[in-house]
Design a protein around this motif. Structure first.
Motif, PDB file in Angstrom:
ATOM      1  N   LYS A   4      -4.758  -0.902   3.029  1.00 48.71           N
ATOM      2  CA  LYS A   4      -4.402   0.433   3.515  1.00 48.71           C
ATOM      3  C   LYS A   4      -5.504   1.429   3.180  1.00 48.71           C
ATOM      4  N   LEU A   8      -7.685   3.527   5.837  1.00 52.98           N
ATOM      5  CA  LEU A   8      -7.749   4.984   5.759  1.00 52.98           C
ATOM      6  C   LEU A   8      -9.195   5.451   5.692  1.00 52.98           C
ATOM      7  N   SER A  53      -3.096  10.661   8.295  1.00 55.03           N
ATOM      8  CA  SER A  53      -2.480  11.134   7.043  1.00 55.03           C
ATOM      9  C   SER A  53      -2.947  12.556   6.755  1.00 55.03           C
ATOM     10  N   SER A  56      -6.483  12.411   5.346  1.00 53.62           N
ATOM     11  CA  SER A  56      -7.474  12.215   6.395  1.00 53.62           C
ATOM     12  C   SER A  56      -7.740  13.521   7.137  1.00 53.62           C
ATOM     13  N   ALA A  92      -0.655  17.251  10.075  1.00 53.04           N
ATOM     14  CA  ALA A  92      -0.410  15.906   9.551  1.00 53.04           C
ATOM     15  C   ALA A  92       0.940  15.831   8.841  1.00 53.04           C
ATOM     16  N   LYS A  93       1.298  16.880   8.113  1.00 54.01           N
ATOM     17  CA  LYS A  93       2.611  16.912   7.451  1.00 54.01           C
ATOM     18  C   LYS A  93       3.732  16.898   8.496  1.00 54.01           C
ATOM     19  N   LYS A  96       3.979  13.435   9.970  1.00 54.45           N
ATOM     20  CA  LYS A  96       4.631  12.547   9.002  1.00 54.45           C
ATOM     21  C   LYS A  96       6.153  12.721   9.030  1.00 54.45           C
ATOM     22  N   SER A 170      -2.173   3.731  11.718  1.00 60.43           N
ATOM     23  CA  SER A 170      -1.244   4.012  10.639  1.00 60.43           C
ATOM     24  C   SER A 170      -1.574   3.233   9.363  1.00 60.43           C
ATOM     25  N   ASN A 172       0.735   3.297   7.038  1.00 58.37           N
ATOM     26  CA  ASN A 172       2.088   3.128   6.500  1.00 58.37           C
ATOM     27  C   ASN A 172       2.735   1.824   6.940  1.00 58.37           C
TER      28      ASN A 172
END
Length: 173
Positions: A4, A8, A53, A56, A92-93, A96, A170, A172
């Motif tokens: 991951k 990223l 993210s 990022s 990004a938040k 998410k 992703s 995640n």
């Protein structure tokens, strides 16, 4: 976890590089009106990074700021580019939390315009026309244009890969 982090770093590094290259090499895409300037496509790496993210998005926003600085842009343009850090983080938040891309562009546009308006105050003072119409409204329009281009590009990538763009990048999974 290790894979991951590599994913990223790889995607973020690519988008940082693009965000630095755009203001340096694509000056022919720049429109300048007073304190406002718009380099078409300059938000594209930022908008794509929001799907990866918050981290990022922040580092791509920093990369954009560095790119405008290296390009020799005026200090108020570099300051305006620094607003990409906050805009990217907020976007990004929202991503998410499951907010769709079009809504994110609509929500972050006035934030972007307001932050850019504030960032030019030290150089232009309280000239309402320059601040509200030229900078804030100009930024919202530029944000929308680059958001539309990013949406079209991400949909093309979806078709090419058979997966949603954000599923490919992703971390995640």
């Amino acid at each position: 976890m290790k894979n991951k982090n590599i994913k990223l770093l790889t995607y973020s590094s690519l988008l940082i590089a693009i965000s630095i290259i755009i203001p340096i090499q694509f000056r022919f895409l720049r429109i300048e009106i007073g304190p406002f300037s718009a380099t078409i496509l300059s938000h594209l790496p930022l908008f794509l990074s929001m799907m990866i993210s918050p981290f990022s998005a922040v580092i791509v926003g920093i990369g954009s700021t560095v790119g405008f600085f290296i390009a020799g842009s005026a200090p108020w343009i570099v300051a305006r580019a620094a607003t990409h850090i906050v805009v990217g983080f907020v976007g990004a938040k929202l991503f998410k939390k499951g907010v769709n891309f079009i809504s994110i562009i609509a929500i972050t546009a006035p934030i972007h315009g307001g932050l850019e308006l504030l960032s030019v105050l030290p150089w232009y003072g309280f000239d309402l026309y320059k601040l509200l119409v030229v900078v804030a409204l100009g930024t919202v329009v530029h944000h929308g244009v680059d958001g539309t281009i990013t949406y079209i590009l991400s949909n093309a990538l979806d078709k090419a890969t058979g997966k949603k763009f954000y599923e490919n990048v992703s971390i995640n999974k």
